[in-house]
Design a protein around this motif. Structure first.
Motif, PDB file in Angstrom:
ATOM      1  N   GLU A 111      19.696   2.970  -3.035  1.00  8.97           N
ATOM      2  CA  GLU A 111      18.916   2.998  -1.448  1.00  8.97           C
ATOM      3  C   GLU A 111      18.276   2.142  -1.456  1.00  8.97           C
ATOM      4  O   GLU A 111      18.310   1.048  -1.665  1.00  8.97           O
ATOM      5  N   ILE A 112      17.789   2.167   0.084  1.00  4.21           N
ATOM      6  CA  ILE A 112      17.220   1.059   0.478  1.00  4.21           C
ATOM      7  C   ILE A 112      15.884   0.815   0.488  1.00  4.21           C
ATOM      8  O   ILE A 112      14.828   1.468   0.595  1.00  4.21           O
ATOM      9  N   LEU A 113      15.854  -0.768   0.472  1.00  2.84           N
ATOM     10  CA  LEU A 113      14.766  -1.438  -0.088  1.00  2.84           C
ATOM     11  C   LEU A 113      13.712  -1.467   1.042  1.00  2.84           C
ATOM     12  O   LEU A 113      13.002  -1.785   1.623  1.00  2.84           O
ATOM     13  N   TRP A 114      14.150  -1.995   1.876  1.00  2.00           N
ATOM     14  CA  TRP A 114      13.862  -2.607   2.979  1.00  2.00           C
ATOM     15  C   TRP A 114      15.150  -3.238   4.179  1.00  2.00           C
ATOM     16  O   TRP A 114      16.046  -3.293   3.610  1.00  2.00           O
TER      17      TRP A 114
ATOM     18  N   ALA B  15      14.185   3.815  13.328  1.00  3.38           N
ATOM     19  CA  ALA B  15      13.412   4.925  14.148  1.00  3.38           C
ATOM     20  C   ALA B  15      12.089   5.396  13.163  1.00  3.38           C
ATOM     21  O   ALA B  15      12.381   5.207  12.039  1.00  3.38           O
ATOM     22  N   ILE B  16      10.804   5.505  13.455  1.00  6.17           N
ATOM     23  CA  ILE B  16      10.112   5.847  12.580  1.00  6.17           C
ATOM     24  C   ILE B  16       9.012   7.352  13.077  1.00  6.17           C
ATOM     25  O   ILE B  16       8.302   6.608  13.938  1.00  6.17           O
ATOM     26  N   LYS B  17       9.168   7.822  11.946  1.00  7.01           N
ATOM     27  CA  LYS B  17       7.779   9.201  12.872  1.00  7.01           C
ATOM     28  C   LYS B  17       6.640   8.802  12.627  1.00  7.01           C
ATOM     29  O   LYS B  17       6.334   7.570  11.816  1.00  7.01           O
ATOM     30  N   ARG B  18       6.428   9.551  14.025  1.00 10.46           N
ATOM     31  CA  ARG B  18       4.464   9.220  13.553  1.00 10.46           C
ATOM     32  C   ARG B  18       3.674  10.033  12.196  1.00 10.46           C
ATOM     33  O   ARG B  18       2.953   8.699  11.958  1.00 10.46           O
ATOM     34  N   GLU B  19       4.404  10.695  11.478  1.00 15.07           N
ATOM     35  CA  GLU B  19       3.735  10.729   9.977  1.00 15.07           C
ATOM     36  C   GLU B  19       3.302   9.903   9.000  1.00 15.07           C
ATOM     37  O   GLU B  19       2.209   9.532   8.141  1.00 15.07           O
ATOM     38  N   VAL B  20       3.989   8.848   9.799  1.00 18.10           N
ATOM     39  CA  VAL B  20       4.635   7.734   8.298  1.00 18.10           C
ATOM     40  C   VAL B  20       3.301   6.900   8.869  1.00 18.10           C
ATOM     41  O   VAL B  20       2.736   6.101   7.619  1.00 18.10           O
ATOM     42  N   PHE B  21       2.981   6.389  10.000  1.00 20.90           N
ATOM     43  CA  PHE B  21       1.977   5.878  10.270  1.00 20.90           C
ATOM     44  C   PHE B  21       0.725   6.432  10.545  1.00 20.90           C
ATOM     45  O   PHE B  21      -0.294   5.385   9.749  1.00 20.90           O
ATOM     46  N   ASP B  22       0.247   7.652  10.311  1.00 25.98           N
ATOM     47  CA  ASP B  22      -0.464   8.272  10.083  1.00 25.98           C
ATOM     48  C   ASP B  22      -0.647   8.279   9.069  1.00 25.98           C
ATOM     49  O   ASP B  22      -1.750   8.496   8.493  1.00 25.98           O
TER      50      ASP B  22
ATOM     51  N   ASP C  94       8.359  -6.846   7.431  1.00 25.17           N
ATOM     52  CA  ASP C  94       9.287  -5.995   6.974  1.00 25.17           C
ATOM     53  C   ASP C  94       9.090  -5.432   5.532  1.00 25.17           C
ATOM     54  O   ASP C  94       9.840  -4.233   5.437  1.00 25.17           O
ATOM     55  N   VAL C  95       9.779  -6.680   5.144  1.00 24.91           N
ATOM     56  CA  VAL C  95       9.733  -6.142   3.515  1.00 24.91           C
ATOM     57  C   VAL C  95       8.103  -5.683   3.172  1.00 24.91           C
ATOM     58  O   VAL C  95       7.846  -4.352   2.324  1.00 24.91           O
ATOM     59  N   ASP C  96       7.007  -6.289   3.234  1.00 24.02           N
ATOM     60  CA  ASP C  96       5.663  -5.448   3.366  1.00 24.02           C
ATOM     61  C   ASP C  96       5.730  -4.066   3.655  1.00 24.02           C
ATOM     62  O   ASP C  96       4.961  -3.210   2.855  1.00 24.02           O
ATOM     63  N   PHE C  97       6.197  -3.522   4.782  1.00 24.08           N
ATOM     64  CA  PHE C  97       5.988  -2.386   5.584  1.00 24.08           C
ATOM     65  C   PHE C  97       6.930  -1.758   4.682  1.00 24.08           C
ATOM     66  O   PHE C  97       5.983  -0.111   4.310  1.00 24.08           O
ATOM     67  N   TYR C  98       8.110  -2.052   4.234  1.00 23.66           N
ATOM     68  CA  TYR C  98       8.531  -0.605   3.671  1.00 23.66           C
ATOM     69  C   TYR C  98       8.260  -0.563   2.130  1.00 23.66           C
ATOM     70  O   TYR C  98       8.359   0.426   1.159  1.00 23.66           O
ATOM     71  N   THR C  99       7.687  -1.478   1.521  1.00 22.05           N
ATOM     72  CA  THR C  99       7.435  -2.052   0.027  1.00 22.05           C
ATOM     73  C   THR C  99       5.950  -0.424   0.312  1.00 22.05           C
ATOM     74  O   THR C  99       5.768   0.310  -1.078  1.00 22.05           O
ATOM     75  N   ARG C 100       5.288  -0.610   0.815  1.00 24.43           N
ATOM     76  CA  ARG C 100       4.344   0.226   1.296  1.00 24.43           C
ATOM     77  C   ARG C 100       4.667   1.713   1.627  1.00 24.43           C
ATOM     78  O   ARG C 100       4.143   2.298   0.730  1.00 24.43           O
ATOM     79  N   VAL C 101       5.051   1.865   2.668  1.00 17.32           N
ATOM     80  CA  VAL C 101       5.770   3.138   2.981  1.00 17.32           C
ATOM     81  C   VAL C 101       6.490   3.441   1.707  1.00 17.32           C
ATOM     82  O   VAL C 101       7.208   4.770   1.754  1.00 17.32           O
ATOM     83  N   ARG C 102       7.081   3.157   0.558  1.00 20.34           N
ATOM     84  CA  ARG C 102       8.587   3.692  -0.178  1.00 20.34           C
ATOM     85  C   ARG C 102       7.156   4.004  -1.373  1.00 20.34           C
ATOM     86  O   ARG C 102       7.548   4.924  -1.624  1.00 20.34           O
TER      87      ARG C 102
END
Length: 218
Positions: free
Chosen positions: A111-114, A121-128, A173-181
């Motif tokens: 799996e991609i960690l970050w 590309a990131i969908k709006r729903e992720v930011f919501d 980038d690391v922090d963003f993907y940590t939180r969205v995962r």
């Protein structure tokens, strides 16, 4: 609508501009409406937060494509990023530090960690679903990459370090993907599509006709 954004701190390469224009034209051929947002004089992570918030002000935008200031992405790759069903989709591109997988970091099970935001590309729903600020640079991580015991691929793991009071370079980038995962989202790589990453080797001399900037493909 797709909003393409460049979280620039004030310098964008001409190849990147060419890429974005070509990508938007290609998307328009497929009937995909586009808009563009850039930043010009903000530090990391403010430049990232600014472009995202500007993009999301348009309620018609349902996906944001990040094209960083030192990237070249081919027109057909823009289409694949725009039409991907994955909430987060990214392209492979070379890392100037010589990473074996470019800027993509995997865990033991593949799996991609970050990854970087060079062409993502990131969908709006992720930011919501994500708390603000979307991007932070005061959270630190220690990232370790090693070869698997079976020798098949490199894997990464990281640990969170104490907060830092001043925003130094990187880490958003690391922090963003940590939180969205943690929200249950996965990062998917679009296979077979590699963007080009450029590096500024030398600034051209001022007040000379041949003072060309030396920029190389990584």
């Amino acid at each position: 609508m797709i909003s393409i954004c460049t979280p620039s701190r004030g310098l964008i390469y001409s190849k990147t501009t060419e890429s974005i224009i070509g990508g938007m034209q290609e998307l328009n051929k497929y009937g995909i409406a586009t808009s563009y947002v850039g930043s010009h004089d903000l530090p990391i992570p403010d430049c990232f937060n600014y472009v995202v918030e500007k993009c999301l002000q348009n309620t018609a935008v349902d996906k944001i494509i990040f094209i960083e200031e030192d990237m070249y992405v081919f027109p057909d790759a823009f289409v694949k990023l725009a039409t991907s069903e994955h909430p987060i989709a990214t392209l492979q591109y070379n890392d100037k530090n010589g990473s074996p997988h470019g800027i993509i970091h995997y865990n033991e099970i593949g799996e991609i960690l970050w990854c970087g935001f060079g062409a993502t590309a990131i969908k709006r729903e992720v930011f919501d679903k994500l708390d603000k600020p979307y991007f932070r640079a005061d959270v630190r991580y220690k990232v370790v990459k090693r070869m698997r015991e079976d020798g098949t691929r490199y894997v990464s793991h990281y640990e969170e370090l104490p907060l830092r009071s001043n925003h130094q370079y990187g880490g958003q980038d690391v922090d963003f993907y940590t939180r969205v995962r943690k929200l249950g989202y996965k990062i998917e790589r679009i296979e077979g599509e590699m963007a080009h990453h450029f590096d500024l080797v030398q600034m051209g001399d001022g007040y000379t006709n041949n003072g060309v900037h030396v920029i190389k493909q990584v």
